[in-house]
Design an enzyme around this catalytic site. Structure first.
Site: not given
Length: 519
Positions: A231, A260, A278
């Protein structure tokens, strides 16, 4: 047969199985919120990914809804509480991306060790830089795995195949479980001191935000390299960038970021860093698994059968006496995880009227709260016992219809730590009534801190002053007394989390023994 509304792209194989079962699959992708409200009436199931917002208003309009299925892990876009209130089951696909995330970790580990992206970029730009991008072997290096959940275990297994020695930090995995996996369990500072590479696989919680910061990096082994596919925010990017620039940290590879989507980070300009946007779950297989799994879960739910990945349980399954204690049990489990820092066995006791009823659903709720705080895996009533088994944590339950202080009381105990709660008054208000064998009386709050201190005058003032000077409001507070009458524990409920630096300041005060954040 049921009408199944599908609002986002799902693997066709799963949808075909639903059609073969006789259901009507109604695909309407890209619906606006107003269009969704018009589409859900008459639907018995709703299948989504991450874009569709299943709000309380949507659920109110879906009067025939039996199940909402999220083809993925996160449920931020589903009002699970509203669904539970309406008796709508919510299911997800928690294991769909585990393998993809583990493989992404290994890909970044190798890319970082061998400078593959940098060498590729140089070569396609017309530069043959063979000597500049000399890498290191993984064999005989030490990999530190922070968090031994499902993904962490998969990474450890794969790293062993490369001849790496594995150490790990996870206070909720028993030493015996570590020995079975041939992994040395150590504290986090030791892990940072002995590891050549460190990979992170923990949930994002108040305790893990900023876990890898300037101070921890400064004390780490020289040349250490950091991998994060967990994370964003667990690593402080600016601190990591400075440590790399100084030469103390050898490099890093990150798939996740504090904000993000992002195209800016202090890490992006450093040649020792590998980054990806990601991509942990971005494989065709993971996407297909998510679609297939959610189709299976929806089919089971519509058939009224056992659903392995249900994340909520209809409270009607609990008796009228036990049902009001479900949320208290889950909250106690979450608070206890913050209080202990690590356990090998949970001892759960039910006293009073509830002790005469079937309390298994309360134990599931308690475990859901406990592992929901510490695990990087999504936690449901169904998989919580399995998580306890995987962590090597035993669970024992006792029940008695006798209660010494309250009509009903739930207590969790592990080692020297314990916490108790009850419901009081006509409205059944939740109360904490014991922490570490000190009697207290205050409602469980979102942000709580437990301070153990010497029984001497002035301690309350010192704690209140430090917290107040940090600009944090104390919404509630109680001083706990032990059976002998010693007042050596304080429980504070604050309007916002108490930062780590304030907790450290409290620990440095003469007379304070320990500080634990229950947030």
């Amino acid at each position: 047969m049921a009408r199944i509304l599908v609002t986002e792209a799902i693997a066709e194989g799963g949808l075909d199985r639903l059609r073969e079962a006789g259901h009507t699959v109604d695909i309407h992708e890209g619906l606006s919120p107003d269009e969704l409200l018009q589409a859900v009436p008459g639907a018995h199931a709703l299948i989504i990914r991450s874009a569709t917002q299943v709000t309380a208003e949507v659920l109110a309009a879906a009067t025939d809804m039996v199940v909402v299925g999220r083809a993925g892990i996160g449920l931020d876009n589903v009002d699970v509480a509203a669904a539970t209130d309406r008796g709508v089951m919510v299911v997800n696909a928690p294991q769909s991306n585990i393998l993809s995330a583990a493989e992404q970790t290994m890909a970044l580990l190798l890319a970082q060790a061998r400078n593959i992206p940098q060498a590729h970029a140089a070569l396609v730009a017309g530069r043959w830089e063979r000597s500049r991008w000399t890498g290191v072997e993984l064999a005989d290096k030490t990999l530190g795995v922070v968090g031994l959940g499902r993904i962490g275990k998969l990474v450890a297994q794969r790293a062993m195949a490369f001849g790496m020695r594995i150490v790990a930090h996870d206070p909720f995995v028993s030493p015996e479980m570590g020995r079975k996996m041939n992994i040395d369990l150590v504290d986090l500072d030791t892990l940072m001191d002995v590891s050549d590479f460190v990979t992170l696989h923990v949930a994002k919680t108040p305790e893990t935000i900023g876990l890898i910061d300037a101070d921890r990096l400064a004390k780490a082994k020289a040349g250490i390299r950091i991998i994060n596919v967990a994370r964003g925010g667990i690593v402080i990017e600016s601190d990591l960038a400075e440590a790399i620039k100084s030469g103390h940290v050898g490099g890093a590879a990150l798939d996740v970021f504090d904000t993000e989507p992002t195209t800016e980070s202090p890490l992006f300009g450093l040649p020792e860093v590998v980054v990806t946007p990601h991509l942990g779950a971005s494989t065709h297989e993971a996407q297909d698994k998510a679609g297939d799994t959610i189709a299976d879960m929806v089919e089971l739910a519509l058939a009224g059968e056992f659903v392995p990945f249900a994340v909520n349980v209809n409270a009607a399954e609990a008796s009228e006496t036990v049902r009001p204690f479900l949320s208290l049990a889950e909250r106690l489990g979450s608070l206890f995880a913050g209080l202990t820092g690590g356990v090998g066995e949970l001892q759960i006791s039910y006293e009073g009227e509830i002790g005469g009823y079937d309390t298994r659903i309360l134990t599931l709720s308690l475990l859901k709260g406990f592992f929901g705080r510490i695990s990087d895996d999504p936690v449901s009533y169904v998989n919580a016992p399995k998580l306890a088994e995987e962590h090597g944590i035993g669970v024992t339950e006792t029940a008695t219809t006798t209660s010494h202080h309250y009509v009903n009381q739930i207590t969790i105990r592990a080692g020297e730590h314990c916490i108790s709660g009850t419901l009081v008054g006509l409205e059944g208000e939740a109360r904490l009534v014991m922490v570490d064998d000190h009697r207290v009386d205050l409602p469980p709050a979102r942000h709580m801190v437990v301070v153990r201190n010497d029984d001497r005058p002035g301690m309350i003032g010192k704690v209140g002053t430090l917290v107040g000077e940090a600009g944090i409001n104390i919404a509630d507070m109680d001083v706990g007394q032990s059976a002998s009458g010693v007042s050596a524990l304080m429980v504070l409920a604050t309007t916002e989390p108490v930062p780590a630096e304030v907790q450290d300041a409290l620990r440095s005060v003469d007379g304070i023994v320990s500080v634990a954040s229950l947030t």
